[in-house]
Design an enzyme around this catalytic site. Structure first.
Site, PDB file in Angstrom:
ATOM      1  N   HIS A  12       0.790  -1.235   0.000  1.00 19.62           N
ATOM      2  CA  HIS A  12       0.000   0.000   0.000  1.00 19.62           C
ATOM      3  C   HIS A  12       0.822   1.284   0.000  1.00 19.62           C
ATOM      4  O   HIS A  12       0.275   2.370  -0.187  1.00 19.62           O
ATOM      5  CB  HIS A  12      -0.945   0.012   1.202  1.00 19.62           C
ATOM      6  CG  HIS A  12      -0.282   0.302   2.518  1.00 19.62           C
ATOM      7  ND1 HIS A  12       0.596  -0.582   3.109  1.00 19.62           N
ATOM      8  CD2 HIS A  12      -0.347   1.371   3.347  1.00 19.62           C
ATOM      9  CE1 HIS A  12       1.027  -0.074   4.246  1.00 19.62           C
ATOM     10  NE2 HIS A  12       0.474   1.109   4.410  1.00 19.62           N
ATOM     11  N   LEU A  15       4.048   2.739  -5.513  1.00 16.95           N
ATOM     12  CA  LEU A  15       3.398   3.474  -6.603  1.00 16.95           C
ATOM     13  C   LEU A  15       1.988   2.947  -6.860  1.00 16.95           C
ATOM     14  O   LEU A  15       1.017   3.714  -6.914  1.00 16.95           O
ATOM     15  CB  LEU A  15       4.242   3.351  -7.873  1.00 16.95           C
ATOM     16  CG  LEU A  15       3.604   3.818  -9.184  1.00 16.95           C
ATOM     17  CD1 LEU A  15       3.404   5.329  -9.167  1.00 16.95           C
ATOM     18  CD2 LEU A  15       4.460   3.400 -10.373  1.00 16.95           C
ATOM     19  N   VAL A  16       1.849   1.641  -7.014  1.00 15.02           N
ATOM     20  CA  VAL A  16       0.574   1.033  -7.355  1.00 15.02           C
ATOM     21  C   VAL A  16      -0.361   0.995  -6.146  1.00 15.02           C
ATOM     22  O   VAL A  16      -1.505   1.445  -6.197  1.00 15.02           O
ATOM     23  CB  VAL A  16       0.794  -0.394  -7.898  1.00 15.02           C
ATOM     24  CG1 VAL A  16      -0.521  -1.111  -8.105  1.00 15.02           C
ATOM     25  CG2 VAL A  16       1.589  -0.350  -9.198  1.00 15.02           C
ATOM     26  N   TYR A 137      11.480 -11.916 -13.978  1.00 11.70           N
ATOM     27  CA  TYR A 137      10.335 -11.175 -13.443  1.00 11.70           C
ATOM     28  C   TYR A 137       9.060 -11.550 -14.191  1.00 11.70           C
ATOM     29  O   TYR A 137       8.000 -11.771 -13.580  1.00 11.70           O
ATOM     30  CB  TYR A 137      10.601  -9.676 -13.554  1.00 11.70           C
ATOM     31  CG  TYR A 137       9.454  -8.799 -13.102  1.00 11.70           C
ATOM     32  CD1 TYR A 137       9.196  -8.602 -11.744  1.00 11.70           C
ATOM     33  CD2 TYR A 137       8.636  -8.161 -14.026  1.00 11.70           C
ATOM     34  CE1 TYR A 137       8.151  -7.797 -11.324  1.00 11.70           C
ATOM     35  CE2 TYR A 137       7.586  -7.355 -13.614  1.00 11.70           C
ATOM     36  CZ  TYR A 137       7.350  -7.170 -12.265  1.00 11.70           C
ATOM     37  OH  TYR A 137       6.310  -6.373 -11.853  1.00 11.70           O
ATOM     38  N   LYS A 141       5.449 -13.283 -12.876  1.00 11.31           N
ATOM     39  CA  LYS A 141       4.122 -12.704 -13.070  1.00 11.31           C
ATOM     40  C   LYS A 141       3.192 -13.648 -13.838  1.00 11.31           C
ATOM     41  O   LYS A 141       1.989 -13.722 -13.566  1.00 11.31           O
ATOM     42  CB  LYS A 141       4.237 -11.361 -13.783  1.00 11.31           C
ATOM     43  CG  LYS A 141       4.846 -10.262 -12.915  1.00 11.31           C
ATOM     44  CD  LYS A 141       4.013 -10.041 -11.662  1.00 11.31           C
ATOM     45  CE  LYS A 141       4.590  -8.976 -10.754  1.00 11.31           C
ATOM     46  NZ  LYS A 141       3.777  -8.797  -9.538  1.00 11.31           N
ATOM     47  N   ASN A 166       3.281   0.210 -18.541  1.00 12.13           N
ATOM     48  CA  ASN A 166       4.252   0.979 -17.766  1.00 12.13           C
ATOM     49  C   ASN A 166       3.547   2.095 -16.996  1.00 12.13           C
ATOM     50  O   ASN A 166       2.850   2.921 -17.590  1.00 12.13           O
ATOM     51  CB  ASN A 166       5.295   1.603 -18.703  1.00 12.13           C
ATOM     52  CG  ASN A 166       6.023   0.558 -19.512  1.00 12.13           C
ATOM     53  OD1 ASN A 166       6.722  -0.282 -18.974  1.00 12.13           O
ATOM     54  ND2 ASN A 166       5.842   0.594 -20.820  1.00 12.13           N
ATOM     55  N   LEU A 167       3.749   2.115 -15.677  1.00 16.34           N
ATOM     56  CA  LEU A 167       3.067   3.077 -14.823  1.00 16.34           C
ATOM     57  C   LEU A 167       4.011   4.180 -14.361  1.00 16.34           C
ATOM     58  O   LEU A 167       5.225   3.985 -14.286  1.00 16.34           O
ATOM     59  CB  LEU A 167       2.492   2.371 -13.602  1.00 16.34           C
ATOM     60  CG  LEU A 167       1.495   1.242 -13.880  1.00 16.34           C
ATOM     61  CD1 LEU A 167       1.144   0.527 -12.582  1.00 16.34           C
ATOM     62  CD2 LEU A 167       0.246   1.775 -14.559  1.00 16.34           C
ATOM     63  N   HIS A 180      12.289   2.632 -13.235  1.00 14.18           N
ATOM     64  CA  HIS A 180      11.889   2.527 -14.628  1.00 14.18           C
ATOM     65  C   HIS A 180      12.264   3.800 -15.380  1.00 14.18           C
ATOM     66  O   HIS A 180      12.665   4.801 -14.789  1.00 14.18           O
ATOM     67  CB  HIS A 180      10.383   2.267 -14.729  1.00 14.18           C
ATOM     68  CG  HIS A 180       9.983   0.912 -14.250  1.00 14.18           C
ATOM     69  ND1 HIS A 180       9.402   0.686 -13.020  1.00 14.18           N
ATOM     70  CD2 HIS A 180      10.092  -0.310 -14.834  1.00 14.18           C
ATOM     71  CE1 HIS A 180       9.163  -0.602 -12.876  1.00 14.18           C
ATOM     72  NE2 HIS A 180       9.575  -1.228 -13.949  1.00 14.18           N
TER      73      HIS A 180
END
Length: 355
Positions: A12, A15-16, A137, A141, A166-167, A180
């Site tokens: 939490h 970023l996400v 990675y 996922k 990409n965020l 990133h």
């Protein structure tokens, strides 16, 4: 989801996760659970099971992960596959064991083959080889997708998976060793601008907030200059890995969070399996369907940061996948579409970073 339901957001503070947390609060959800790494090590199965048994969350957003850019993915290959598998396995298994109503697993569009047809739909998963630099990675996922899918099929759970592109946004990772491309470029240009303007006090403040390889603002000026140069920021220029030609898609993190909450509120696993003889590829892409070259991205950031130095491309370094564009048609058909365009998002992100 019921407004009073107990909702656990794993990761939490990242970023996400922080974006999802904020979105849930804005929508009136009142019982949110979050634990920092110091409070709960998600890699530890016993600790995770104890947490789920004690707290008994109704819903789970699995946004916790070990993430990084091309350098980190290629350097720490064992850490990326091992830690992500541990986190996913522990949370998904505990969610089943302790009766979670619905779980949302967040992956990444790096799960798709290196040479996948563009734009990439969900059905191209596992049709060809992966990009080498982030293969560990990506495999973790993909395992997360299959874990959710398999628990649904065997145990009747309602575990969903979304694959954001990409965020970028508030609380992003600005560590120049592991970040990133977008946050790394923004920070490098910001620091290079300060160097060019001789504003060393602001550079020290920046490094006190976000040290680079344990070099903070108290270090000698020479050490700071040496470390910044290592990561491509000097008084005259910034260096970018690769040719600048690869195309990338970017999504504002708060848009992504809104999509995640939308899916949890409106979509069930059964909605994604209709008319399928074989149950696979039930995950959902989250993206804009728009792309930009790294060179164009750098130019956009340069304008927003107001950096007037040179941009140098190091073509001896890897580009990564040349094109990676999602097809968000499935999500659009479910009723959601992004709202924040890239230039506006970068401007918001830079304002946040400076504060």
């Amino acid at each position: 989801m019921e407004k009073h339901a107990k909702i656990y957001v794993a990761g939490h503070t990242g970023l996400v996760g922080s974006a999802i947390w904020k979105n849930l609060q804005q929508k009136g959800y009142t019982s949110l659970l979050g634990k920092t790494l110091d409070e709960l090590d998600l890699r530890n199965q016993c600790d995770v099971e104890c947490f789920f048994e004690t707290e008994k969350p109704d819903y789970v957003f699995l946004a916790a992960a070990k993430v990084g850019g091309i350098v980190a993915n290629n350097t720490y290959r064992a850490d990326f596959i091992y830690e992500n598998l541990q986190i996913q396995n522990n949370i998904v298994h505990s969610a089943w064991k302790f009766g979670v109503k619905k779980l949302l697993f967040l992956g990444s569009t790096c799960i798709y083959p290196k040479n996948a047809p563009q734009p990439m739909s969900e059905d191209v998963l596992l049709t060809d080889i992966l990009e080498y630099t982030n293969e560990p990675y990506a495999i973790a996922k993909i395992a997360g997708i299959k874990l959710c899918e398999s628990f649904n099929l065997q145990y009747g759970t309602n575990f969903l998976a979304v694959m954001p592109t990409n965020l970028y946004g508030p609380n992003d990772n600005f560590n120049l060793e592991t970040s990133h491309v977008l946050p790394a470029l923004l920070r490098k240009m910001h620091l290079a601008k300060l160097l060019k303007n001789g504003n060393f006090e602001s550079i020290r403040n920046d490094l006190n907030l976000r040290p680079i390889e344990q070099i903070n603002g108290t270090a000698p000026e020479g050490s700071i200059l040496e470390k910044l140069a290592k990561y491509g920021a000097t008084t005259e220029s910034i260096e970018i890995w690769g040719t600048g030609k690869p195309l990338r898609e970017f999504l504002w993190s708060e848009d992504m969070a809104d999509a995640c909450v939308f899916v949890m509120e409106n979509v069930n696993f059964s909605d994604l399996t209709k008319d399928k003889t074989e149950i696979r590829n039930c995950h959902i892409n989250i993206g804009t369907g728009k792309e930009i070259s790294i060179a164009e991205l750098a130019s956009t950031i340069q304008s927003i940061v107001d950096y007037d130095g040179q941009i140098v491309y190091n073509s001896e370094k890897p580009d990564g996948t040349m094109r990676k564009l999602t097809n968000p048609a499935k999500l659009h058909s479910l009723g959601w579409k992004h709202s924040v365009e890239l230039s506006d998002g970068i401007r918001r992100m830079y304002e946040w970073y400076q504060k």
